[in-house]
Structures are given as structure tokens and as C-alpha cells.
Design an enzyme around this catalytic site. Structure first.
Site, short mmCIF file in Angstrom:
data_model
loop_
_atom_site.label_atom_id
_atom_site.label_comp_id
_atom_site.label_asym_id
_atom_site.label_seq_id
_atom_site.Cartn_x
_atom_site.Cartn_y
_atom_site.Cartn_z
N HIS A 1 0.83 -1.21 0.00
CA HIS A 1 0.00 0.00 0.00
C HIS A 1 0.86 1.25 0.00
O HIS A 1 1.92 1.29 0.62
CB HIS A 1 -0.90 0.04 1.25
CG HIS A 1 -1.93 -1.04 1.27
ND1 HIS A 1 -2.63 -1.38 2.41
CD2 HIS A 1 -2.40 -1.85 0.30
CE1 HIS A 1 -3.47 -2.35 2.14
NE2 HIS A 1 -3.36 -2.67 0.87
N TYR B 1 -7.28 3.65 9.92
CA TYR B 1 -7.22 3.76 11.37
C TYR B 1 -8.22 4.84 11.78
O TYR B 1 -8.06 6.00 11.39
CB TYR B 1 -5.82 4.19 11.83
CG TYR B 1 -4.75 3.12 11.72
CD1 TYR B 1 -4.09 2.88 10.52
CD2 TYR B 1 -4.39 2.36 12.82
CE1 TYR B 1 -3.09 1.92 10.42
CE2 TYR B 1 -3.39 1.38 12.74
CZ TYR B 1 -2.75 1.18 11.54
OH TYR B 1 -1.76 0.22 11.45
N PRO C 1 -0.73 -3.22 19.71
CA PRO C 1 -0.59 -3.47 18.27
C PRO C 1 -0.85 -2.28 17.35
O PRO C 1 -0.60 -2.38 16.13
CB PRO C 1 -1.61 -4.59 18.01
CG PRO C 1 -2.58 -4.50 19.12
CD PRO C 1 -1.85 -3.96 20.30
N LYS D 1 4.14 -2.86 15.25
CA LYS D 1 5.59 -2.90 15.46
C LYS D 1 6.14 -4.21 16.03
O LYS D 1 7.34 -4.49 15.90
CB LYS D 1 6.00 -1.77 16.42
CG LYS D 1 5.99 -0.39 15.80
CD LYS D 1 7.23 -0.15 14.95
CE LYS D 1 7.06 0.92 13.92
NZ LYS D 1 6.54 0.46 12.63
N TYR E 1 6.28 4.52 11.07
CA TYR E 1 5.41 3.42 10.64
C TYR E 1 6.14 2.47 9.69
O TYR E 1 6.07 1.25 9.83
CB TYR E 1 4.14 3.98 9.98
CG TYR E 1 3.04 2.96 9.83
CD1 TYR E 1 1.96 2.92 10.71
CD2 TYR E 1 3.06 2.03 8.80
CE1 TYR E 1 0.95 1.98 10.59
CE2 TYR E 1 2.06 1.08 8.66
CZ TYR E 1 1.01 1.07 9.56
OH TYR E 1 0.02 0.12 9.43
P1 FAD Z 1 5.87 -15.14 19.54
O1 FAD Z 1 5.30 -14.91 18.19
O2 FAD Z 1 4.98 -15.03 20.71
O3 FAD Z 1 6.54 -16.58 19.50
C1 FAD Z 1 6.97 -17.23 20.68
C2 FAD Z 1 7.00 -18.72 20.44
O4 FAD Z 1 7.50 -19.33 21.65
C3 FAD Z 1 5.62 -19.31 20.20
O5 FAD Z 1 5.60 -20.10 19.01
C4 FAD Z 1 5.34 -20.15 21.45
O6 FAD Z 1 4.61 -21.33 21.16
C5 FAD Z 1 6.75 -20.46 21.93
N1 FAD Z 1 6.76 -20.77 23.37
C6 FAD Z 1 6.12 -20.12 24.37
N2 FAD Z 1 6.29 -20.75 25.53
C7 FAD Z 1 7.07 -21.82 25.27
C8 FAD Z 1 7.58 -22.88 26.07
N3 FAD Z 1 7.28 -22.97 27.38
N4 FAD Z 1 8.33 -23.83 25.48
C9 FAD Z 1 8.62 -23.77 24.15
N5 FAD Z 1 8.15 -22.80 23.35
C10 FAD Z 1 7.38 -21.83 23.91
N6 FAD Z 1 3.41 -6.94 14.99
C11 FAD Z 1 3.78 -6.30 13.84
O7 FAD Z 1 5.00 -6.14 13.62
N7 FAD Z 1 2.87 -5.85 12.93
C12 FAD Z 1 1.54 -5.99 13.13
O8 FAD Z 1 0.73 -5.60 12.28
C13 FAD Z 1 1.10 -6.59 14.35
N8 FAD Z 1 -0.21 -6.75 14.62
C14 FAD Z 1 -0.59 -7.47 15.70
C15 FAD Z 1 -1.95 -7.67 15.89
C16 FAD Z 1 -2.38 -8.40 16.99
C17 FAD Z 1 -3.84 -8.59 17.21
C18 FAD Z 1 -1.43 -8.99 17.88
C19 FAD Z 1 -1.88 -9.82 19.06
C20 FAD Z 1 -0.07 -8.80 17.69
C21 FAD Z 1 0.36 -8.03 16.61
N9 FAD Z 1 1.72 -7.81 16.37
C22 FAD Z 1 2.10 -7.10 15.27
C23 FAD Z 1 2.73 -8.32 17.31
C24 FAD Z 1 3.38 -9.64 16.87
O9 FAD Z 1 2.39 -10.61 16.61
C25 FAD Z 1 4.36 -10.14 17.96
O10 FAD Z 1 5.14 -9.06 18.40
C26 FAD Z 1 5.26 -11.27 17.44
O11 FAD Z 1 4.55 -12.48 17.35
C27 FAD Z 1 6.47 -11.49 18.35
O12 FAD Z 1 7.23 -12.55 17.87
P2 FAD Z 1 8.12 -13.45 18.82
O13 FAD Z 1 8.80 -14.44 17.95
O14 FAD Z 1 8.95 -12.59 19.69
O15 FAD Z 1 7.09 -14.16 19.82
C1 DHB Z 2 -2.87 -5.29 11.37
C2 DHB Z 2 -2.49 -5.33 12.68
C3 DHB Z 2 -2.06 -4.17 13.29
O1 DHB Z 2 -1.67 -4.19 14.57
C4 DHB Z 2 -2.02 -2.97 12.60
O2 DHB Z 2 -1.62 -1.84 13.23
C5 DHB Z 2 -2.40 -2.94 11.28
C6 DHB Z 2 -2.82 -4.12 10.66
C7 DHB Z 2 -3.34 -6.55 10.72
O3 DHB Z 2 -3.43 -7.56 11.42
O4 DHB Z 2 -3.63 -6.53 9.51
#
Ligand code: FAD
Ligand code: DHB
Length: 388
Positions: free
Chosen positions: A74, A197, A289, A293, A381
Site C-alpha cells: 500500500h 485507522y 498493536p 511494530k 510506521y
Molecule cells: P511469539 O510470536 O509469541 O513466538 C513465541 C513462540 O514461543 C511461540 O511459538 C510459542 O509457542 C513459543 N513458546 C512459548 N512458551 C514456550 C515454552 N514454554 N516452550 C517452548 N516454546 C514456547 N506486529 C507487527 O509487527 N505488525 C503488526 O501488524 C502486528 N499486529 C498485531 C496484531 C495483533 C492482534 C497482535 C496480538 C499482535 C500483533 N503484532 C504485530 C505483534 C506480533 O504478533 C508479535 O510481536 C510477534 O509475534 C512477536 O514474535 P516473537 O517471535 O517474539 O514471539
Molecule cells: C494489522 C495489525 C495491526 O496491529 C495494525 O496496526 C495494522 C494491521 C493486521 O493484522 O492486519
């Protein structure tokens, strides 16, 4: 069974899997363990937006083929308030950078498919960290003891890695928001050509996309709300009201086939290293979220960590390992600031004085009238420069 690996990675999320790829490319042996099944990991619905450099990194690792075909690119975002829409032109504001919408679980599918099977173990039970005060830390599981040179704690906010650090050594900062997000997936064509947004007196709403037939929408709710309180009719009614505009536009509705509620917090653990354990991603920091980020910050951490580990395996230099936490934290805090700013700017918070609510409206008016303010939002962003 006793095993040995150079780098043991706990967690097959974006942080852990990307780190495994970065180390593999450098010829360093890594093993990822996760307590969830592959199926569960590949079907959990979370993030959607990737920063430009994250996309470039995935492509440079040979992991961007499907992304290039299937992601949405976009030319900015739309801010909506007071029944009006305001497009922010990111390529113009950021010298050509764009917004990439590609679901987190699609990124994870691509990362998992490209890792050799023996580099990742799913469904691993009773993961614990041991011998952290020695030069041979270990990951103990129900079946194995995996002795490592280093452990990367990439196990998210609730994982065991951060908790394995003595409480007395941990420094954390946190704020919890008095609202959450209800997210839905719906079978419908896109309602708009880019993300919208919206700030509305009924609360925040966000229009995002997944494909030509599936849309992702979010709306502000109470953090303790139960999904049973949110019938499909109520969800559409709230979304219609919060996204209302005087322009010739309407929300395209469809069957809702997935709903979830997430609470929102900002959290930073400044102790990102304990001996030979390094925390990365959500294990060390959480953002609400709204700024999109979290995944991107997780990816940035492991880029810094991989460089430091590669340097250590080259000549046992510890300089980059010693600088891991401060290097990451400098950028993390900027991500925290931006996520907090977007969240407070766009959500209705009844605990705020009315004065502060009016300040947010003034901030939005200022933003859409000021090129400089738009540039500041856009450069955050699309992603601030990576730490060097
Ligand atoms: P996680 O993705 O949480 O991965 C951790 C892993 O560790 C998991 O697979 C889990 O199963 C594993 N684990 C946990 N406990 C154990 C254990 N005891 N033993 C073994 N394994 C374990 N971020 C963006 O950049 N852009 C976005 O648009 C965005 N939108 C979001 C929208 C929503 C609704 C949400 C909830 C989050 C959003 N985020 C976004 C944030 C993003 O999803 C997280 O920051 C990201 O998943 C972090 O990655 P990670 O690898 O650090 O942790
Ligand atoms: C999405 C998630 C976000 O947190 C955001 O700021 C924009 C888009 C998404 O899941 O598409």
C-alpha cells in the site's frame, strides 16, 4: 537423551525462526524448540504489517517468493476521524517506502518450510533453562538435555526464558491500557484500498486486509470482554458507526469466521542478556498493536543477535554480544514510544480527562495539516533505520 548444539533457540515465532535462518546462512548450527504443534503455529492469527526492511530481509534470505506474489503493498494509510478521511502518502513522505500487508502466520509458514526438518522440534514439552550460570547452558525438555554455547530466548511474553533470569537481576517497565482489541476475519472483498485507522467517540476501529476475499478488522473493546458479548450483528454495527464518513463509502460486510480478543500493554525488560542467555522479541518487550511494530521489533533483535553470534564464532570476540542489549534497546524504546503514541492518539480512554481527549483531537487535526508531522508518523510506521 543428551544432545549438543551451538545455539539453542526456544520459540518458533518470528524471532526464533528468523534467527535460525540467519545463523544457518552463516554456517552456525542452531536448533529451535517450541511447545506448540506446527499446525497451531501456522494457524494462529496475529500481525499483518511488515516494515520495509523486514520485507527486504526476508527477500534477501530467499524467503520472499510467496510474499512478493501474495502480499499487499500500500502507498500509505488512511486516518479517519470527525467523519472525514485523510490519506498519508508514505512513498512521498519517506522517499519511496510502502506498507506491506502479509499475515504473520504466512511469514511463519514460509520460514518453517525453508528450514531443514532437523533444525526444528514442535510439540516439545516441559521446556526449562538450566546451567545458566555456566559456559554450557542447557535447554531441558521432557525428553532431552540440549547443551548449548548460547541460548536465544525467543519464547514470547509468557515463555520460560525471561523467568529463568533471577528476579533481582531484572529491570522492567510496564503500562497496561484500559482497553483491548476484538479482531475478526470476514469473508468479504476489501472495503478500501489501504488500511484505515479510525478514532471515534465510540472507540477505535481498524480496517485491514488479508486477500481479495478475506478482510481483517479490529475494534476497541474492554480488555475483559467475553466473545459471547460480541454477536456478529453488534460487531458490524460498531464497525459501521466507528468507520462512518461523509464521503461516498460504505463498509463491505461478510460472514465472520474468526474472532479473538487481545489485551494491550507496553512492556520492556531491559535485562535482555543473562550470561549466555539472550532474550529477543516479545520475550523482552511488548507493544500495543496499534503501531504494527511487534513482529518487526522481534526481527530487528535477532538481526543484531545474529551479527553478535557470528562475530563470536569467527574470533571469539565478545564486543557485539556485550553491546546486544543497549543496541537493541535504543531502537526498541522508539518502537515503544511510537506504539504508545498511536494507541493513545486513536483510542477512546474514559479514564483520561476530557481535556486530554481534546488534545488528541487537536493532535489529529495538526497531523493532517502538517507535512512535518505526517513525515514523523510515516518514518516510524515504515520502520526506523536498523541499529548498526
Ligand atoms: P511469539 O510470536 O509469541 O513466538 C513465541 C513462540 O514461543 C511461540 O511459538 C510459542 O509457542 C513459543 N513458546 C512459548 N512458551 C514456550 C515454552 N514454554 N516452550 C517452548 N516454546 C514456547 N506486529 C507487527 O509487527 N505488525 C503488526 O501488524 C502486528 N499486529 C498485531 C496484531 C495483533 C492482534 C497482535 C496480538 C499482535 C500483533 N503484532 C504485530 C505483534 C506480533 O504478533 C508479535 O510481536 C510477534 O509475534 C512477536 O514474535 P516473537 O517471535 O517474539 O514471539
Ligand atoms: C494489522 C495489525 C495491526 O496491529 C495494525 O496496526 C495494522 C494491521 C493486521 O493484522 O492486519
Amino acid at each position: 537423551m543428551k544432545r549438543k548444539v551451538q545455539v539453542g533457540i526456544i520459540g518458533a515465532g518470528p524471532a526464533g525462526l528468523l534467527l535460525a535462518h540467519l545463523l544457518k546462512r552463516a554456517g552456525i548450527e542452531a536448533l529451535v524448540v517450541d511447545n506448540r504443534s506446527r499446525d497451531e503455529i501456522e494457524s494462529t492469527i496475529r500481525a499483518g504489517v511488515l516494515e520495509q526492511w523486514t520485507v527486504d530481509l526476508l527477500i534477501s534470505l530467499g524467503l520472499g517468493e510467496r510474499l512478493k506474489r501474495e502480499a499487499y503493498f500500500h502507498d500509505g494509510i488512511t486516518l479517519r476521524f470527525n467523519r472525514g478521511s485523510h490519506h498519508l502518502d508514505f512513498p512521498e513522505l519517506t522517499n519511496g517506502k510502502r506498507v506491506t500487508v502479509y499475515a504473520q502466520h504466512e511469514v511463519l509458514k514460509d520460514l518453517i518450510a525453508a528450514l531443514p526438518e532437523d533444525m526444528i522440534q514442535f510439540g516439545v514439552k516441559e521446556v526449562a533453562l538450566t546451567k545458566l550460570d555456566t559456559d554450557r547452558p542447557a535447554i531441558r525438555t521432557a525428553e532431552d538435555e540440549i547443551e548449548c554455547d548460547f541460548i536465544a530466548g525467543c519464547d514470547g511474553f509468557h515463555g520460560p526464558s525471561r523467568r529463568a533470569i533471577p528476579k533481582s537481576a531484572i529491570r522492567t517497565y510496564e503500562t497496561v491500557y484500559p482497553f483491548g482489541w476484538l479482531g475478526i476475519l470476514t469473508e468479504a472483498p476489501p472495503s478500501h484500498h489501504e488500511l484505515v485507522y479510525a478514532r471515534h467517540e465510540r472507540g477505535f476501529a481498524l480496517l485491514s486486509t488479508r486477500s481479495s476475499t478475506v478482510q481483517r478488522l479490529y475494534l476497541q473493546c474492554a480488555p475483559k470482554d467475553d466473545l459471547n458479548q460480541w454477536s456478529d450483528d453488534r460487531i458490524w454495527s460498531e464497525l459501521r458507526q466507528r468507520l462512518e464518513t461523509d464521503e461516498d463509502w460504505s463498509l463491505t460486510e461478510g460472514t465472520i469466521f474468526q474472532k479473538n480478543i487481545v489485551s494491550m500493554r507496553s512492556f520492556v525488560c531491559e535485562t535482555m542478556r543473562w550470561g549466555r542467555l539472550f532474550l529477543a522479541g516479545d520475550a523482552a518487550h511488548i507493544v500495543p498493536p496499534t503501531g504494527a511494530k511487534g513482529l518487526n521489533l522481534a526481527a530487528a533483535d535477532v538481526v543484531v543477535l545474529s551479527r553478535a553470534l557470528i562475530a563470536w564464532y569467527r574470533d571469539h570476540g565478545t564486543d557485539l554480544l556485550d553491546r546486544y542489549a543497549p543496541t537493541c534497546l535504543a531502537r526498541i524504546w522508539k518502537g515503544e514510544r511510537f506504539s504508545w503514541y498511536m494507541t493513545t492518539l486513536l483510542h477512546r480512554n474514559d479514564l483520561e480527562e476530557e481535556f486530554v481527549q481534546r488534545i488528541h483531537m487537536a493532535d489529529l487535526e495538526y497531523l493532517v495539516g502538517s507535512h512535518a508531522a505526517q513525515q514523523a508518523l510515516a518514518e516510524n510506521y515504515v520502520g526506523l533505520p536498523m541499529a548498526v
